[in-house]
Write a protein that holds these residues in place. Structure first.
Motif, PDB file in Angstrom:
ATOM      1  N   LEU A   7     -16.888  -6.374 -20.321  1.00  0.00           N
ATOM      2  CA  LEU A   7     -18.309  -6.534 -20.644  1.00  0.00           C
ATOM      3  C   LEU A   7     -18.847  -7.825 -20.029  1.00  0.00           C
ATOM      4  O   LEU A   7     -19.947  -7.840 -19.470  1.00  0.00           O
ATOM      5  N   THR A   8     -18.068  -8.894 -20.073  1.00  0.00           N
ATOM      6  CA  THR A   8     -18.481 -10.164 -19.476  1.00  0.00           C
ATOM      7  C   THR A   8     -18.622 -10.033 -17.960  1.00  0.00           C
ATOM      8  O   THR A   8     -19.604 -10.496 -17.371  1.00  0.00           O
ATOM      9  N   THR A  11     -21.652  -7.877 -17.077  1.00  0.00           N
ATOM     10  CA  THR A  11     -22.893  -8.616 -17.294  1.00  0.00           C
ATOM     11  C   THR A  11     -23.144  -9.603 -16.164  1.00  0.00           C
ATOM     12  O   THR A  11     -24.276  -9.779 -15.713  1.00  0.00           O
ATOM     13  N   LEU A  23     -23.853  -0.082 -21.086  1.00  0.00           N
ATOM     14  CA  LEU A  23     -23.739  -1.544 -21.078  1.00  0.00           C
ATOM     15  C   LEU A  23     -24.598  -2.148 -22.187  1.00  0.00           C
ATOM     16  O   LEU A  23     -24.159  -3.056 -22.892  1.00  0.00           O
ATOM     17  N   LEU A  24     -25.786  -1.635 -22.372  1.00  0.00           N
ATOM     18  CA  LEU A  24     -26.663  -2.115 -23.443  1.00  0.00           C
ATOM     19  C   LEU A  24     -26.039  -1.849 -24.812  1.00  0.00           C
ATOM     20  O   LEU A  24     -26.024  -2.727 -25.684  1.00  0.00           O
ATOM     21  N   SER A  26     -22.903  -1.499 -25.453  1.00  0.00           N
ATOM     22  CA  SER A  26     -21.735  -2.374 -25.581  1.00  0.00           C
ATOM     23  C   SER A  26     -22.145  -3.775 -26.000  1.00  0.00           C
ATOM     24  O   SER A  26     -21.494  -4.398 -26.839  1.00  0.00           O
ATOM     25  N   ARG A  27     -23.222  -4.283 -25.412  1.00  0.00           N
ATOM     26  CA  ARG A  27     -23.713  -5.616 -25.779  1.00  0.00           C
ATOM     27  C   ARG A  27     -24.165  -5.660 -27.234  1.00  0.00           C
ATOM     28  O   ARG A  27     -23.876  -6.615 -27.950  1.00  0.00           O
ATOM     29  N   ALA A  30     -21.028  -5.554 -29.453  1.00  0.00           N
ATOM     30  CA  ALA A  30     -20.303  -6.828 -29.432  1.00  0.00           C
ATOM     31  C   ALA A  30     -21.040  -7.874 -30.263  1.00  0.00           C
ATOM     32  O   ALA A  30     -20.428  -8.629 -31.020  1.00  0.00           O
ATOM     33  N   GLY A  31     -22.354  -7.904 -30.138  1.00  0.00           N
ATOM     34  CA  GLY A  31     -23.143  -8.853 -30.922  1.00  0.00           C
ATOM     35  C   GLY A  31     -23.067  -8.582 -32.414  1.00  0.00           C
ATOM     36  O   GLY A  31     -22.931  -9.503 -33.217  1.00  0.00           O
TER      37      GLY A  31
END
Length: 64
Positions: A7-8, A11, A23-24, A26-27, A30-31
């Motif tokens: 993910l890092t 990004t 990706l959205l 996943s972010r 994670a948050g």
């Protein structure tokens, strides 16, 4: 850990990003888990402090 690393990198643009809105999502996930982990840590620490027996008068408290 592999997911966080990917993910890092995605990004930062170092690897091809996930398809579509993955990706959205996943972010956001994670948050959400990061906030949950911090809240759980704070709650556990607070519980530990509240349930620790208090020293009685005359007891010797040894540091460490």
């Amino acid at each position: 850990m592999v997911g966080a690393g990917y993910l890092t990198l995605a990004t930062a643009g170092a690897v091809l990003p996930l398809l579509g809105d993955a990706l959205l999502v996943s972010r956001i996930g994670a948050g959400a888990f990061a906030v949950y982990g911090i809240a759980l840590t704070v709650a556990a620490r607070s519980y530990g402090q509240r349930t620790r027996p208090s020293p009685r008068a005359g007891d010797h408290v040894h540091p460490g």
